[in-house]
Design a protein around this motif. Structure first.
Motif, mmCIF file in Angstrom:
data_model
loop_
_atom_site.group_PDB
_atom_site.id
_atom_site.type_symbol
_atom_site.label_atom_id
_atom_site.label_comp_id
_atom_site.label_asym_id
_atom_site.label_seq_id
_atom_site.Cartn_x
_atom_site.Cartn_y
_atom_site.Cartn_z
ATOM 1 N N ARG A 96 -17.244 7.911 -18.176
ATOM 2 C CA ARG A 96 -16.752 6.679 -17.553
ATOM 3 C C ARG A 96 -15.475 6.989 -16.792
ATOM 4 N NH1 ARG A 96 -19.565 1.909 -17.827
ATOM 5 N NH2 ARG A 96 -18.010 0.648 -18.905
ATOM 6 N N GLN A 97 -15.370 6.432 -15.585
ATOM 7 C CA GLN A 97 -14.207 6.680 -14.731
ATOM 8 C C GLN A 97 -13.445 5.390 -14.490
ATOM 9 O OE1 GLN A 97 -14.584 9.343 -11.262
ATOM 10 N NE2 GLN A 97 -13.814 7.631 -10.022
ATOM 11 N N GLU A 127 -20.332 12.613 -31.026
ATOM 12 C CA GLU A 127 -19.561 11.355 -30.959
ATOM 13 C C GLU A 127 -18.076 11.622 -30.749
ATOM 14 O OE1 GLU A 127 -20.472 8.878 -34.288
ATOM 15 O OE2 GLU A 127 -22.563 8.600 -33.677
ATOM 16 N N GLU A 128 -17.768 12.773 -30.129
ATOM 17 C CA GLU A 128 -16.378 13.094 -29.801
ATOM 18 C C GLU A 128 -16.043 12.556 -28.411
ATOM 19 O OE1 GLU A 128 -15.944 17.284 -30.154
ATOM 20 O OE2 GLU A 128 -15.920 17.270 -32.365
ATOM 21 N N LEU A 129 -14.760 12.250 -28.207
ATOM 22 C CA LEU A 129 -14.293 11.651 -26.963
ATOM 23 C C LEU A 129 -13.229 12.537 -26.334
ATOM 24 C CD1 LEU A 129 -14.317 9.176 -25.062
ATOM 25 C CD2 LEU A 129 -12.601 8.144 -26.561
ATOM 26 N N ALA A 130 -13.341 12.770 -25.017
ATOM 27 C CA ALA A 130 -12.349 13.577 -24.293
ATOM 28 C C ALA A 130 -11.836 12.784 -23.092
ATOM 29 C CB ALA A 130 -12.983 14.881 -23.826
ATOM 30 N N PHE A 131 -10.505 12.750 -22.925
ATOM 31 C CA PHE A 131 -9.879 12.042 -21.806
ATOM 32 C C PHE A 131 -9.381 13.043 -20.771
ATOM 33 C CE2 PHE A 131 -9.013 8.866 -25.242
ATOM 34 C CZ PHE A 131 -9.739 7.819 -24.686
ATOM 35 N N GLU A 132 -9.408 12.617 -19.512
ATOM 36 C CA GLU A 132 -8.777 13.367 -18.422
ATOM 37 C C GLU A 132 -7.898 12.390 -17.658
ATOM 38 O OE1 GLU A 132 -11.701 15.162 -15.921
ATOM 39 O OE2 GLU A 132 -12.945 15.785 -17.629
ATOM 40 N N PHE A 133 -6.577 12.674 -17.610
ATOM 41 C CA PHE A 133 -5.642 11.748 -16.977
ATOM 42 C C PHE A 133 -5.083 12.339 -15.688
ATOM 43 C CE2 PHE A 133 -5.515 10.826 -21.527
ATOM 44 C CZ PHE A 133 -5.700 9.457 -21.534
ATOM 45 N N ASP A 134 -5.014 11.510 -14.662
ATOM 46 C CA ASP A 134 -4.368 11.932 -13.431
ATOM 47 C C ASP A 134 -2.858 11.778 -13.569
ATOM 48 O OD1 ASP A 134 -6.861 12.401 -12.507
ATOM 49 O OD2 ASP A 134 -6.861 10.856 -10.958
ATOM 50 N N LYS A 135 -2.133 12.431 -12.672
ATOM 51 C CA LYS A 135 -0.675 12.404 -12.727
ATOM 52 C C LYS A 135 -0.152 10.978 -12.569
ATOM 53 C CE LYS A 135 3.393 14.583 -10.650
ATOM 54 N NZ LYS A 135 3.884 15.505 -9.596
#
Length: 258
Positions: A96-97, A127-135
């Motif tokens: 999801r974005q 069922e693991e969750l990974a986030f990617e955050f922009d600056k």
């Protein structure tokens, strides 16, 4: 001085036992519930309903709901609108974005600009969750907010689910809407016991969850009283039922007169 609106809260049926009835009017309302999913299923089972009437709380459903709620909360006080979209979904994961939509005024016109802020990937197997955050995105704050919503959706049932369950069950009662836009329904007398049990279910949920009933008594006086609460649709439905119930009604009324 504003006119105070009188709330209709239904009637105590104990005093009407033994009196012939066509059925019940019923309506319900929700409030903040505080039960876990297991406790909610136990309430249904206690009063004779199938606990499977409540949906299974899958981890992927928790992920979708918690992500949306967290994004709405963190962007509530900003001038931008956060949009959550599914970027990809396979048999292995859901991605999801979160995109920010900004409106900029440009000389008699408005210009929309979009900028990706973060992405979240849910692994269906682990069922693991990974986030990617922009600056520039408040990463730590968002993680705290998301964790709070995840705990809430994973552990506690919500009032929309309770109300949705009641709507689904009431459809099995051959119920008909009393008002054009819903809100009040009529259930025929053969379903009276289930109507009463659903009232007990709402009573156990408490916290503002209320299930109201009003008997539709098969006598001239009560037909008049009921007509003050209903629209033309219910009156027509009662007329249709009267032919089938006529013999039973006459027998019951004759018994009362003896």
């Amino acid at each position: 001085m504003a006119k105070r609106e009188k709330q209709v809260v239904g009637l105590d049926e104990a005093q009407y036992e033994g009196i012939p009835r066509l059925g019940h009017l019923f309506w319900f309302e929700g409030g903040p519930v505080d039960q876990t999913w297991d406790e909610a299923r136990s309430i249904l089972e206690k009063h004779g309903f199938n606990p499977k009437l409540l949906p299974t709380q899958h981890a992927r459903r928790v992920f979708r709901r918690a992500l949306k709620a967290a994004v709405v909360e963190i962007s509530r006080d900003t001038a931008t609108r956060a949009i959550v979209r599914t970027a990809a979904e396979t048999t292995e994961y859901i991605r999801r974005q979160v995109t920010l939509e900004t409106v900029t005024e440009k000389k008699r016109a408005e210009q929309l600009t979009y900028r990706r802020q973060m992405a979240a990937t849910f692994d269906k197997e682990t069922e693991e969750l990974a986030f990617e955050f922009d600056k520039g995105f408040p990463e730590d704050e968002f993680k705290r907010i998301y964790a709070r919503w995840e705990d809430r959706y994973r552990g506690k049932i919500n009032v929309k689910t309770v109300l949705g369950m009641a709507c689904n069950v009431s459809r099995t009662w051959n119920s008909v809407p009393v008002r054009r836009h819903g809100g009040v329904w009529f259930a025929p007398e053969p379903f009276a016991e289930e109507v009463k049990r659903m009232k007990l279910v709402f009573g156990d949920f408490g916290h503002g969850c209320k299930f109201y009933t009003h008997p539709v008594i098969d006598t001239p006086k009560w037909r008049k009283d009921a007509a003050e609460l209903v629209d033309r649709e219910l009156q027509i439905e009662i007329k249709h039922m009267e032919n089938d119930l006529k013999k039973l009604t006459e027998t019951a009324q004759n018994s009362e007169e003896v």
